[in-house]
Design a protein around this motif. Structure first.
Motif, short mmCIF file in Angstrom:
data_model
loop_
_atom_site.label_atom_id
_atom_site.label_comp_id
_atom_site.label_asym_id
_atom_site.label_seq_id
_atom_site.Cartn_x
_atom_site.Cartn_y
_atom_site.Cartn_z
N ALA A 136 -3.75 5.72 15.25
CA ALA A 136 -2.73 6.65 15.73
C ALA A 136 -1.98 6.07 16.92
O ALA A 136 -2.53 5.32 17.72
N ASN A 137 -0.69 6.43 17.02
CA ASN A 137 0.14 6.13 18.19
C ASN A 137 0.22 4.65 18.55
O ASN A 137 -0.09 4.25 19.67
N PRO A 138 0.65 3.78 17.62
CA PRO A 138 0.86 2.37 17.99
C PRO A 138 1.91 2.25 19.08
O PRO A 138 2.87 3.01 19.13
N ARG A 139 1.74 1.27 19.97
CA ARG A 139 2.63 1.10 21.13
C ARG A 139 3.23 -0.30 21.10
O ARG A 139 2.50 -1.30 21.04
N TRP A 140 4.55 -0.38 21.19
CA TRP A 140 5.24 -1.66 21.26
C TRP A 140 5.24 -2.17 22.69
O TRP A 140 5.25 -1.40 23.65
N HIS A 141 5.25 -3.52 22.82
CA HIS A 141 5.52 -4.10 24.14
C HIS A 141 6.94 -3.70 24.54
O HIS A 141 7.85 -3.71 23.71
N PRO A 142 7.16 -3.34 25.80
CA PRO A 142 8.48 -2.79 26.17
C PRO A 142 9.63 -3.78 26.09
O PRO A 142 10.79 -3.35 25.97
N THR A 143 9.37 -5.09 26.15
CA THR A 143 10.47 -6.05 26.12
C THR A 143 10.29 -7.16 25.09
O THR A 143 11.26 -7.87 24.79
N GLU A 144 9.11 -7.36 24.56
CA GLU A 144 8.85 -8.48 23.65
C GLU A 144 8.63 -7.97 22.24
O GLU A 144 7.55 -7.48 21.91
N PRO A 145 9.63 -8.08 21.36
CA PRO A 145 9.46 -7.62 19.98
C PRO A 145 8.40 -8.44 19.26
O PRO A 145 8.18 -9.61 19.57
N GLY A 146 7.76 -7.81 18.32
CA GLY A 146 6.71 -8.50 17.58
C GLY A 146 5.33 -8.31 18.16
O GLY A 146 4.34 -8.73 17.56
N ARG A 147 5.22 -7.68 19.33
CA ARG A 147 3.91 -7.41 19.94
C ARG A 147 3.62 -5.91 19.85
O ARG A 147 4.33 -5.10 20.46
N LEU A 148 2.60 -5.56 19.11
CA LEU A 148 2.23 -4.16 18.88
C LEU A 148 0.79 -3.96 19.30
O LEU A 148 -0.09 -4.76 18.96
N PHE A 149 0.53 -2.87 20.04
CA PHE A 149 -0.80 -2.62 20.59
C PHE A 149 -1.39 -1.36 19.95
O PHE A 149 -0.73 -0.32 19.85
N LEU A 150 -2.64 -1.47 19.52
CA LEU A 150 -3.35 -0.37 18.87
C LEU A 150 -4.65 -0.10 19.60
O LEU A 150 -5.36 -1.03 20.00
N ILE A 151 -4.97 1.18 19.78
CA ILE A 151 -6.25 1.58 20.34
C ILE A 151 -7.21 1.83 19.18
O ILE A 151 -6.93 2.65 18.30
N ASP A 152 -8.35 1.14 19.18
CA ASP A 152 -9.28 1.27 18.07
C ASP A 152 -10.69 0.96 18.54
O ASP A 152 -10.90 0.25 19.53
N GLY A 153 -11.66 1.48 17.80
CA GLY A 153 -13.06 1.21 18.10
C GLY A 153 -13.97 1.98 17.18
O GLY A 153 -13.56 3.00 16.58
N ALA A 154 -15.19 1.51 17.03
CA ALA A 154 -16.18 2.17 16.18
C ALA A 154 -16.75 3.40 16.89
O ALA A 154 -16.72 3.48 18.12
N PRO A 155 -17.29 4.37 16.14
CA PRO A 155 -17.93 5.52 16.78
C PRO A 155 -19.04 5.08 17.72
O PRO A 155 -19.76 4.11 17.46
N GLU A 156 -19.14 5.77 18.83
CA GLU A 156 -20.14 5.52 19.87
C GLU A 156 -19.88 4.21 20.62
O GLU A 156 -20.77 3.72 21.32
N GLN A 157 -18.69 3.63 20.47
CA GLN A 157 -18.32 2.44 21.23
C GLN A 157 -16.99 2.71 21.93
O GLN A 157 -16.11 3.35 21.36
N ARG A 158 -16.86 2.23 23.16
CA ARG A 158 -15.62 2.41 23.90
C ARG A 158 -14.50 1.64 23.21
O ARG A 158 -14.65 0.46 22.90
N ALA A 159 -13.40 2.31 22.95
CA ALA A 159 -12.29 1.71 22.22
C ALA A 159 -11.65 0.59 23.02
O ALA A 159 -11.66 0.59 24.26
N GLY A 160 -11.08 -0.36 22.29
CA GLY A 160 -10.36 -1.46 22.91
C GLY A 160 -8.89 -1.38 22.56
O GLY A 160 -8.44 -0.60 21.72
N ILE A 161 -8.09 -2.23 23.23
CA ILE A 161 -6.67 -2.35 22.96
C ILE A 161 -6.45 -3.66 22.22
O ILE A 161 -6.71 -4.74 22.76
N PHE A 162 -6.00 -3.57 20.98
CA PHE A 162 -5.82 -4.74 20.13
C PHE A 162 -4.33 -5.07 20.02
O PHE A 162 -3.50 -4.19 19.78
N GLU A 163 -4.01 -6.36 20.20
CA GLU A 163 -2.63 -6.81 20.06
C GLU A 163 -2.44 -7.47 18.70
O GLU A 163 -3.19 -8.36 18.31
#
Length: 558
Positions: free
Chosen positions: A270-297
């Protein structure tokens, strides 16, 4: 070193795939088996009704759980449909009237409960305009007018809407109305929701309850379901005034069909986030249950995972992404990401936002938070230099909000009852002017560079005035009504992508609209976006969205 980092990410990816498995969503055709129809007799539109707050793990329920939803495990245990007072409401299914105006169920000033024996469920209509002219034991047919919508504050100016619940026959469990009512809920999600993002994310279970049709039953009297140890948005860390996208230089959109590329892990995110100035860079918040989520580029050009940036939640940044801003001890701490230099500015307990050129700060010192229907708090709007120099209050009013338009200008807006007044303050000239005032303004957005605003008007006295409007942020500018109604995302300062709002259509499509010329190009058909979740890259050439078919992030490249 980079190869090692990417290798570690690959291991994490494999682990996530193992933990999550493959998700196969239910077919859209499954709604044919749903027993109920919508409670409004007319189709959704800006003149009739629109989706407001969905059921379940909403941001509103997270913020107001202790005030309004304590008994319902702090989730929103119904669905809100925004509509003017007096809108006719119909029985969603055949049934017997169970209760009329039973205050034990809340949802005042008036409510109605209908028992539906065939599916074995109860429907509750709340916030009605007047006591329904029905009696317990009376039989009603599906589609029969049974009540009229009202306002919980009894003003018809504050929050007019229908609150609809689906409960078990013993009344102790509430279910998601989306699971039982025939409607294209994902198209309805494109327009009108009360907050963005819609759902509150548990960073220790990042995928849970992040869609309109992925919400749990509520057991009345049970424990709170959203008492998260870490969450996003991280409201306790403060939320700065919004920033518009940076001014973009965009190339013409070619005539060829866009390239569609699937990204991310199955059922992510949910809610993918683009880099504000660099196209082609997309950040996703994800993680397994019971694990602290990470930010994936992700690299949206190659379709490959680039790196695991760090632990969620993501930091607040300047418009160009070169600085981070955080709240500490009532001060805003600003860090230059390249050099690591950091400094603090006293901002009265509010988190500040940097201007487009990183030269000035803007923050809002808010009065005591009031519940909707109560008196608006007195808010103070402040600006200063980037290091806190020349701090000064530029406005103070009840219910006032503000955000940067560009490197020198601030948009000020204030709602009084139905009317929103929008103005512009020029910090360089120390002058302000009013753009205009409109009733029932919604979805106010700022174009890249701050030169235009776009919003829509709903439920006007003259229905011909309902629709999407654009206005330049210059003195004496006039708002222009556009020829279409739908959900939009700015492409650049002069154009926007939009999806026509057609809740009766089985598919969605994307258009490109040029504001200067009125050119309207149909770009792609046969699209279905989940939860109204889509966004545009920094160069305006890419659209990231959650595909309803597989609940995974896809990218369109034009």
């Amino acid at each position: 070193m980079q190869r090692v980092a990417i290798a570690r990410v690959a291991i994490v990816c494999a682990l996530c795939g193992f933990l999550f498995g493959c998700f196969v969503p239910a077919s859209v055709d499954a709604q044919d088996n749903k027993p109920f129809i919508l409670p409004a007799a007319e189709p959704a539109s800006p003149s009739t009704w629109l989706l407001g707050q969905p059921y379940g793990n909403t941001v509103g329920a997270y913020l107001r759980g202790a005030d309004w939803y304590e008994a319902g495990q702090r989730l929103h245990f119904g669905i809100d449909l925004s509509m003017p007072c007096g809108t006719p409401l119909v029985a969603i299914g055949d049934g017997e009237v169970a209760f009329v105006d039973d205050r034990g169920f809340g949802s005042g000033p008036h409510n109605l409960l209908i028992r539906h024996p065939e599916p074995g469920l109860i429907s509750l209509y709340g916030h009605l305009l007047e006591r329904p002219l029905l009696v317990p034991g009376q039989w009603v047919e599906q589609g029969q007018v049974v009540a009229y919508s009202g306002d919980p504050d009894e003003t018809c100016d504050s929050r007019p809407h229908l609150h609809l619940e689906i409960r078990s026959l013993d009344y102790f469990t509430a279910y998601n109305p989306v699971d039982y009512i025939q409607a294209d809920w994902h198209t309805l999600s494109l327009i009108g929701q009360f907050s963005a993002p819609t759902f509150q994310q548990d960073l220790d279970n990042a995928r849970q309850w992040m869609s309109i049709d992925d919400q749990p039953p509520v057991a009345f009297g049970g424990r709170a379901l959203n008492a998260y140890a870490a969450t996003y948005p991280a409201w306790d860390q403060g939320s700065p005034p919004a920033n518009p996208p940076m001014l973009r230089a965009t190339a013409p959109v070619p005539a060829a069909a866009p390239e569609a590329r699937r990204l991310a892990f199955d059922n992510c995110c949910a809610n993918p986030r683009w880099h504000p100035t660099e196209p082609g860079r997309l950040f996703l918040i994800d993680g397994a249950p019971e694990q602290r989520a990470g930010i994936f580029e992700w690299d949206t050009v190659s379709g490959e995972l680039v790196n695991l940036i760090g632990q969620a939640p993501p930091p607040h940044t300047s418009p160009d992404g070169t600085h981070t801003l955080a709240l500490s001890g009532g001060q805003t701490v600003i860090t230059q990401t390249l050099t690591g230099e950091s400094w603090s500015v006293e901002t009265g307990g509010a988190l500040a936002a940097l201007s487009a050129d990183n030269s000035q700060l803007l923050w809002i010192v808010q009065g005591l938070v009031s519940l909707p229907g109560g008196e608006e708090p007195q808010n103070q709007v402040w600006i200063s230099g980037a290091r806190g120099e020349n701090a000064r209050m530029i406005a103070a009013e009840a219910g006032l909000s503000a955000q940067w338009l560009d490197s020198a200008r601030v948009m000020l807006s204030r709602r009084v009852i139905l009317t929103t007044t929008i103005g512009v303050y020029d910090a360089a000239a120390d002058q302000a002017f009013v753009l205009g005032a409109w009733e029932r303004v919604r979805a106010l957005t700022v174009a890249p560079g701050g030169g235009r605003l776009m919003f829509y008007l709903a439920y006007q006295a003259d229905a011909a005035q309902d629709g999407v409007y654009v206005i330049e942020t210059q003195p004496n500018a006039q708002a222009e009504k556009l020829t279409w109604f739908g959900a939009w995302r700015w492409r650049d300062a002069d154009s926007a992508y939009y999806i026509p709002f057609e809740p009766e259509s089985p598919q969605q499509r994307i258009h490109l609209y040029h504001l200067n010329t009125g050119e309207d190009r149909r770009l792609i058909d046969n699209l279905m976006i989940a939860d109204g979740d889509w966004s545009v890259s920094a160069d305006g050439r890419q659209i990231a969205y959650r595909n309803l078919a597989d609940r995974t992030v896809w990218v369109l490249t034009f």
